[in-house]
Write an enzyme that holds these catalytic residues in place. Structure first.
Site, PDB file in Angstrom:
ATOM      1  N   VAL A   1       5.521   1.645   7.221  1.00 20.14           N
ATOM      2  CA  VAL A   1       5.921   0.723   6.161  1.00 20.14           C
ATOM      3  C   VAL A   1       7.344   1.096   5.743  1.00 20.14           C
ATOM      4  O   VAL A   1       7.614   2.254   5.432  1.00 20.14           O
ATOM      5  CB  VAL A   1       4.953   0.888   4.964  1.00 20.14           C
ATOM      6  CG1 VAL A   1       5.449   0.128   3.756  1.00 20.14           C
ATOM      7  CG2 VAL A   1       3.550   0.459   5.362  1.00 20.14           C
ATOM      8  N   CYS A   2       8.242   0.135   5.730  1.00 18.43           N
ATOM      9  CA  CYS A   2       9.643   0.417   5.363  1.00 18.43           C
ATOM     10  C   CYS A   2       9.742   0.850   3.911  1.00 18.43           C
ATOM     11  O   CYS A   2       9.280   0.139   3.008  1.00 18.43           O
ATOM     12  CB  CYS A   2      10.498  -0.819   5.567  1.00 18.43           C
ATOM     13  SG  CYS A   2      12.147  -0.649   4.856  1.00 18.43           S
ATOM     14  N   VAL A   3      10.393   1.968   3.672  1.00 20.21           N
ATOM     15  CA  VAL A   3      10.455   2.523   2.314  1.00 20.21           C
ATOM     16  C   VAL A   3      11.244   1.639   1.349  1.00 20.21           C
ATOM     17  O   VAL A   3      10.820   1.424   0.200  1.00 20.21           O
ATOM     18  CB  VAL A   3      11.012   3.965   2.308  1.00 20.21           C
ATOM     19  CG1 VAL A   3      12.424   4.029   2.859  1.00 20.21           C
ATOM     20  CG2 VAL A   3      10.964   4.564   0.915  1.00 20.21           C
TER      21      VAL A   3
END
Lengths: 130, 102, 136, 102, 136, 130
Positions: free
Chosen positions: F77-79
């Site tokens: 999941v992209c931060v």
């Protein structure tokens, strides 16, 4: 005049919540009443107290919460839409056996009837979406 | 009853502007907002369609959305009025209902 | 729940399954039926695809919500307008859509058609007559 | 290099199919999926555009998406092949890259 | 970080601000610049609107990310293709877009144009030549 | 062959996550490798462990988690996208002073570099979005 506002999209991805915010703010500043802001579809994601937007950008959730605080706005999140998308308050947490909540305390989860009621009770329904 | 129609998508990406214009009755008001503001600018492939619509409906465009997109008011087609959010609220109040073309 | 009776129009312009709007819109219609307003549903543009017969979502693992339209009559939702121009553009006719009916209490519970095929011009008039338009 | 293009929106709602077809070079493969499958059916306002594309590109349509939408395979324009997800994977593997027209 | 050098193409077809795709796409470009791949950016359809001069988001309270495009040269991103047909359709010319440059180390740090105006046919060839296409 | 998968939309609202799931599953069943599934934009919302979809519908999050379990999938999941949208793990909770997490344990939060690396290391990048 009495307005009801419906928001169909989550924060940041679409401009819907931004447009709805500025419309609501302008309506209140003009002395209109805002009967209810109803968050539907991905719009329920506007109620998360867990967002941390970049410091050089607007904080969409906090901004709604402040406006609601100032004007005693009723901000309602659709329960069916919230369940699909993981927006949870204390009651939902217990009912669905979850181990956390993520809703901002200024919002409340309720049924779709709240949208229909808002449309009946208000002079205008204004919908913001994709 | 008078209606305020809102269109928030670019006419080059989605067909909602055309759907709106082909269903707005004479005297209706149409507000172009968000990515819908591109339809309000001069020299585009939809300019004629928009000008033709001006014969029967009144068109508005949301100023803050134009500015964000680097479009100055002098790019707006003559006859389209620029409004701010307060003007949007007035339009919503003056018309009998608001219909969003999502 | 309220003494006000408004003309509600649910505007359906989006196809089913690619996005959830069609289904969550129908959920509002079902809930809204309890409020005794004067309800109409408009299907135009890609919204007409919501009513096609024979939807089978097995391969997508999604809930097939199309049978719910057939229940609308039981909810006293009996004014369903479908735009002819939208069907034509998509190569569809009324025969491709579900046959939706309601039972007329005042006519010995005779089954009557809920769907009315209308022209673009008539659709414009229907929209003009509404007090509240729900868009999803 | 061969490309698999994917289009997932209805041609009546969005312009992505047209953008794809006007940029797909001869011999390219185009997969219609999700709401994009409507473009694969007979008798629509875009049928001619799609048939014309068949002269230079190969078109595929995702079967599970057709079925969900109540569109039987006999509604599909001749020359367009119906594939399932396994077929989609094969197409992605056989072509050198996949380009999504979102 | 890898010995593979691929032709990366970032496909930008969406307008800014109405949705976040343009901005979050640009964030990938900035991060991706550290990976030493052969990077190109394509702007076509509504994506050309991302590059307009004079964007002022004060009235929307949003971050104005358009100055970031001017920093692309510093990230060694210097192949930016803009489709002429897309500009024409929107009544725009190159003069309406930001003037993006990069400094050529091998030519005494001379400033050179990053944007190249291309035809639809050339854009097709650019897409065909890419190993990986990022779409947002 | 090695695939990288990118998902740009959240669960239920758009079909993107469904299509990506069936593609990924079919690829694995054919013996291909899936190097990484990267959740970007609203796609980060697919990682919420707090969703409770209706019982007669699919559970998108659980389905991804099961597939990941069976095939040891790397689901990232992209931060930056996660922060904007309120998708939080233990580390993010502490870093941003939040009081809860909502991420499903089968997903992990990391940087955009993971998407770029996946595109480099894989033979094909397949993007699912709106």
């Amino acid at each position: 005049m009495k307005f009801a506002i419906q928001i169909n999209e989550g924060p940041y991805q679409h401009q819907a919540s931004d447009s709805a915010y500025f419309f609501t703010k302008a309506a209140l500043e003009k002395g209109h009443e805002v009967f209810r802001v109803f968050f539907y579809h991905d719009g329920v994601n506007n109620a998360s107290r867990l967002t941390t937007p970049p410091q050089d950008d607007r904080n969409i959730v906090a901004r709604w919460a402040e406006l609601a605080e100032q004007h005693d706005l009723d901000m309602v999140v659709c329960v069916a839409a919230a369940q699909r998308r993981g927006m949870v308050d204390e009651g939902e947490m217990q009912r669905n056996g979850k181990d956390a909540t993520n809703i901002h305390p200024r919002f409340r989860i309720s049924g779709l009837g709240q949208l229909v009621e808002a449309a009946i009770q208000s002079d205008r329904l204004v919908v913001f979406g994709d | 009853m008078s209606t305020l129609h809102t269109v928030n998508k670019s006419p080059f990406e989605k067909t909602s502007l055309d759907a709106c214009l082909s269903h707005a009755s004479a005297g209706a008001n149409v507000l172009l907002m968000e990515d819908g503001v591109y339809a309000a600018t001069k020299g585009t492939a939809v300019e004629q369609r928009v000008k033709q619509a001006l014969d029967s409906v009144k068109l508005y465009v949301l100023g803050p959305d134009l500015m964000a997109r680097g479009l100055s008011e002098d790019r707006v087609i003559d006859g389209i009025s620029v409004v701010d959010y307060a003007g949007f609220v007035d339009l919503a109040a003056e018309n009998d209902k608001v219909q969003a073309w999502l | 729940m309220s003494e006000t009776i408004k003309q509600f129009l649910y505007l359906n312009r989006k196809a089913p399954y690619g996005t959830i709007y069609a289904w969550e819109s129908l959920e509002v219609v079902l809930i809204g039926a309890a409020f005794d307003q004067d309800v109409s549903l408009a299907f135009m543009d890609d919204g007409v695809y919501q009513l096609t017969k024979g939807q089978d979502t097995t391969g997508l693992g999604m809930k097939n919500f199309s049978p719910t339209y057939a229940a609308l009559g039981d909810y006293e939702v009996k004014k369903i307008f479908v735009e002819k121009e939208s069907l034509d553009e998509r190569g569809l006719t009324l025969d491709d859509l579900q046959h939706l009916v309601w039972e007329d209490e005042d006519d010995d519970w005779a089954e009557k058609d809920s769907i009315k095929l209308v022209s673009r011009e008539e659709m414009t008039a229907i929209m003009d007559g509404a007090d509240v338009v729900f868009s999803f």
